[in-house]
Design a protein around this motif. Sequence first.
Motif, short mmCIF file in Angstrom:
data_model
loop_
_atom_site.label_atom_id
_atom_site.label_comp_id
_atom_site.label_asym_id
_atom_site.label_seq_id
_atom_site.Cartn_x
_atom_site.Cartn_y
_atom_site.Cartn_z
N VAL A 1 0.84 -1.20 0.00
CA VAL A 1 0.00 0.00 0.00
C VAL A 1 0.88 1.25 0.00
N VAL A 2 1.88 1.27 0.87
CA VAL A 2 2.76 2.43 0.95
C VAL A 2 3.43 2.68 -0.39
N ARG A 3 3.92 1.62 -1.05
CA ARG A 3 4.54 1.80 -2.37
C ARG A 3 3.54 2.33 -3.38
N SER A 4 2.30 1.85 -3.32
CA SER A 4 1.29 2.26 -4.29
C SER A 4 0.89 3.72 -4.12
N THR A 5 1.08 4.28 -2.93
CA THR A 5 0.76 5.69 -2.74
C THR A 5 1.82 6.59 -3.37
N ALA A 6 2.97 6.05 -3.71
CA ALA A 6 4.07 6.83 -4.32
C ALA A 6 4.42 8.06 -3.47
N GLY A 7 4.37 7.90 -2.16
CA GLY A 7 4.73 8.98 -1.25
C GLY A 7 3.57 9.79 -0.75
N SER A 8 2.38 9.62 -1.33
CA SER A 8 1.24 10.45 -0.94
C SER A 8 0.77 10.17 0.49
N ILE A 9 1.11 9.02 1.03
CA ILE A 9 0.70 8.73 2.40
C ILE A 9 1.36 9.69 3.39
N PHE A 10 2.43 10.36 2.95
CA PHE A 10 3.11 11.34 3.78
C PHE A 10 2.63 12.77 3.53
N HIS A 11 1.63 12.93 2.65
CA HIS A 11 1.19 14.26 2.27
C HIS A 11 -0.12 14.70 2.90
N LEU A 12 -1.01 13.77 3.19
CA LEU A 12 -2.33 14.15 3.70
C LEU A 12 -2.71 13.23 4.85
N PRO A 13 -3.58 13.71 5.74
CA PRO A 13 -3.96 12.88 6.88
C PRO A 13 -4.78 11.67 6.46
N VAL A 14 -4.49 10.54 7.09
CA VAL A 14 -5.22 9.29 6.84
C VAL A 14 -5.64 8.73 8.20
N VAL A 15 -6.94 8.53 8.36
CA VAL A 15 -7.49 7.94 9.58
C VAL A 15 -7.89 6.51 9.29
N VAL A 16 -7.56 5.59 10.18
CA VAL A 16 -7.82 4.18 9.91
C VAL A 16 -8.57 3.53 11.07
N GLY A 17 -9.23 2.41 10.74
CA GLY A 17 -9.72 1.50 11.76
C GLY A 17 -11.06 1.80 12.40
#
Length: 268
Positions: free
Chosen positions: A159-175
């Motif tokens: 998943v992290v690879r598929s975001t191409a770095g975007s996971i570090f750009h915007l807030p993500v709430v999980v669970g």
Amino acid sequence: MLTNPRSDRVRSVRALSRRSVRSRTGLFLAEGPQSVREAVVHRAEHVRDVYVTAQAAQRHTDIITRAEDAGLHVHETSADVLSTMAETETPQGIVAVCRRADLSLDAALAGLPPDAVVCVLTHVRDPGNAGTVIRGADAAGADLVVVSDASVDVYAPKVVRSTAGSIFHLPVVVGRPVNEILAALAARGIRRLAADGAGTTLLHDAPLDGPHAWVMGNEAWGLPAEVRAQCDDVVRVPIYGLAESLNLAMAATVCLYASAEARRRAGR
């Protein structure tokens, strides 16, 4: 230089490929120069260690310089050690161990702008789809991604690879449970738009003039009727050709860009 692939440090990094270890430690692995660069530039405070081969360090001096300037621990490794740490078969010579940026749903919603655009993923199971939607949400300028419980772990390496770095750009709430997510959105006055082929409202007629959230379903079965019933509208992306449907990532990107265009027209 780290040269022993069997050392405890190397094995602890490799263990982050397992969800149970990520959950217990609060850590995850970012692989490859694109992901590591975005982590170092945008979330340096969440980067615990950077591991890099000598060859990769020469190729990516900008990443290493930025990491060292931020006071991060940069460790040189042998190619064998880096390969053991990474999940990919042909790693690109650099990985970073990062801390999860856990954010509560209430805190995330409280920080949204007045014309917020949110993307909600419900019971999404495919890592590539989840990562691509996060990347699309980032590209379209969305303010928040919320991933329900019973979904894929967004901190899994694929998943992290598929975001191409975007996971570090915007807030993500999980669970969080879907019902809780939808209720929290309603309490904040955020219109909930179910994206589903059963919708009677076409995308170009969707009400995108205020704060709203796109609610996306599972890749195989979409959104259950009870979830659609909790939303304010059910919106369908029109199909003009012979394709039966769009996959999750495509549909989410189309909807999010419709929101981005509505913002552009409103002058944001």
